[in-house]
Design a protein around this motif. Structure first.
Motif, mmCIF file in Angstrom:
data_model
loop_
_atom_site.group_PDB
_atom_site.id
_atom_site.type_symbol
_atom_site.label_atom_id
_atom_site.label_comp_id
_atom_site.label_asym_id
_atom_site.label_seq_id
_atom_site.Cartn_x
_atom_site.Cartn_y
_atom_site.Cartn_z
ATOM 1 N N GLY A 72 0.332 -0.826 0.295
ATOM 2 C CA GLY A 72 -0.018 0.043 0.376
ATOM 3 C C GLY A 72 1.436 1.709 0.296
ATOM 4 O O GLY A 72 -0.359 2.368 -0.038
ATOM 5 N N LYS A 73 2.170 1.203 -0.032
ATOM 6 C CA LYS A 73 2.917 2.567 -0.450
ATOM 7 C C LYS A 73 3.368 2.466 -1.043
ATOM 8 O O LYS A 73 4.359 1.391 -1.681
ATOM 9 N N MET A 74 4.375 3.227 -1.949
ATOM 10 C CA MET A 74 4.788 3.895 -3.281
ATOM 11 C C MET A 74 6.349 3.102 -2.498
ATOM 12 O O MET A 74 6.395 3.770 -1.360
ATOM 13 N N GLU A 75 7.032 2.509 -3.260
ATOM 14 C CA GLU A 75 8.191 1.503 -3.494
ATOM 15 C C GLU A 75 9.297 1.625 -4.257
ATOM 16 O O GLU A 75 9.112 0.758 -6.245
ATOM 17 N N GLY A 76 10.249 2.523 -4.817
ATOM 18 C CA GLY A 76 11.385 1.874 -5.573
ATOM 19 C C GLY A 76 10.900 3.263 -7.435
ATOM 20 O O GLY A 76 10.297 4.398 -6.922
ATOM 21 N N PRO A 77 11.760 2.878 -8.277
ATOM 22 C CA PRO A 77 11.546 3.679 -8.932
ATOM 23 C C PRO A 77 9.976 4.773 -9.653
ATOM 24 O O PRO A 77 9.027 4.188 -9.803
ATOM 25 N N TRP A 78 10.416 5.818 -10.032
ATOM 26 C CA TRP A 78 8.921 6.920 -10.097
ATOM 27 C C TRP A 78 9.369 7.434 -11.551
ATOM 28 O O TRP A 78 10.091 8.132 -11.871
ATOM 29 N N VAL A 79 8.169 7.335 -12.706
ATOM 30 C CA VAL A 79 8.355 8.365 -14.068
ATOM 31 C C VAL A 79 7.268 8.739 -13.891
ATOM 32 O O VAL A 79 5.707 8.123 -14.128
ATOM 33 N N SER A 80 7.005 10.515 -14.051
ATOM 34 C CA SER A 80 5.798 10.492 -14.641
ATOM 35 C C SER A 80 6.037 11.628 -16.233
ATOM 36 O O SER A 80 7.421 11.818 -16.683
ATOM 37 N N HIS A 81 4.543 12.274 -16.898
ATOM 38 C CA HIS A 81 4.956 12.599 -18.473
ATOM 39 C C HIS A 81 3.552 13.483 -18.401
ATOM 40 O O HIS A 81 2.410 13.303 -17.686
ATOM 41 N N HIS A 82 4.537 14.347 -18.906
ATOM 42 C CA HIS A 82 2.851 15.594 -19.196
ATOM 43 C C HIS A 82 1.979 14.910 -20.220
ATOM 44 O O HIS A 82 2.785 13.702 -20.936
ATOM 45 N N ASP A 83 1.225 15.538 -20.237
ATOM 46 C CA ASP A 83 0.502 15.175 -21.156
ATOM 47 C C ASP A 83 0.914 14.691 -22.597
ATOM 48 O O ASP A 83 0.423 14.663 -23.495
ATOM 49 N N ASN A 84 1.322 16.108 -22.591
ATOM 50 C CA ASN A 84 2.465 15.839 -24.229
ATOM 51 C C ASN A 84 3.749 14.587 -24.610
ATOM 52 O O ASN A 84 4.588 14.690 -25.804
#
Length: 222
Positions: A72-84
């Protein structure tokens, strides 16, 4: 009438879930959901908690983020993107909190922010940029608060402000400038309050009389 959700093979849409006390339930059930989730957020739930790889999407279908959950908790790599499609941010989570180096990007691909986190709080050198690539802010964090010398720049590259922070609050001499390079203000902070002589200037360089004066405990006394 409430029905328990089915076994782990069940699949539901993200929009068909509700959250109660931090756990996800399928609507009209009283048992935390276990199974696969589809829709704008996609992944798996185990006993109402997110588990394993998850992805999310913008309304236009572009990938928004990729991340991982453990109990239930975030763990490890995170990647986010813009809508473009441009990368918005990259970093790591540890026990549900940002940890280690993180990098953020503007929608046009320019570097926005470089920071380091420790137990979810900013720690160490910090640097941010305007979307035209110009340096915006530079300083240091300690336990999530600004500490030591900080400089801020206008989008055109002109110095905006220069001063020192102590435990997240301004302390000591500080100067500020208009975007045309003219001095805007000059004075001293003490215990996060203006103290002693302060001079303020209009953008054309003339003294801003109504603000200029001597301060004590943050209040203008003359």
């Amino acid at each position: 009438l409430l029905f328990p959700s089915l076994a782990s093979g069940e699949t539901v849409k993200w929009g068909d879930l509700i959250v109660r006390e931090g756990l996800h339930y399928k609507k009209f059930t009283d048992v935390p959901f276990t199974g696969k989730i589809t829709g704008e957020f996609q992944g798996k739930l185990k006993n109402g908690k997110k588990e394993g790889p998850w992805v999310s999407y913008h309304e236009n279908g572009q990938l928004l983020s990729k991340f991982n959950y453990k109990n239930g908790k975030m763990e490890g790599p995170w990647v986010s993107h813009h809508d473009n499609g441009q990368i918005g941010s990259e970093g790591d989570f540890k026990n549900g909190k940002p940890d280690g180096p993180w990098v953020y990007y503007h929608k046009n691909g320019q570097l926005e922010t470089k920071a380091t986190y420790k137990n979810g709080k900013e720690e160490g050198p910090y640097e941010s940029h305007h979307d035209n690539g110009q340096l915006k802010e530079k300083g240091t964090f300690k336990n999530g608060k600004k500490e030591g010398p900080w400089v801020v720049y206008h989008k055109n590259g002109q110095l905006s402000s220069k001063g020192t922070f102590k435990n997240g609050k301004p302390e000591g001499p500080r100067v500020e400038f208009w975007s045309n390079g003219q001095l805007l203000s000059k004075g001293t902070w003490k215990n996060s309050k203006k103290e002693g002589p302060w001079v303020f200037y209009n953008e054309d360089g003339t003294v801003w009389e109504s603000y200029t004066g001597t301060f004590k405990d943050g209040k203008k006394v003359k």
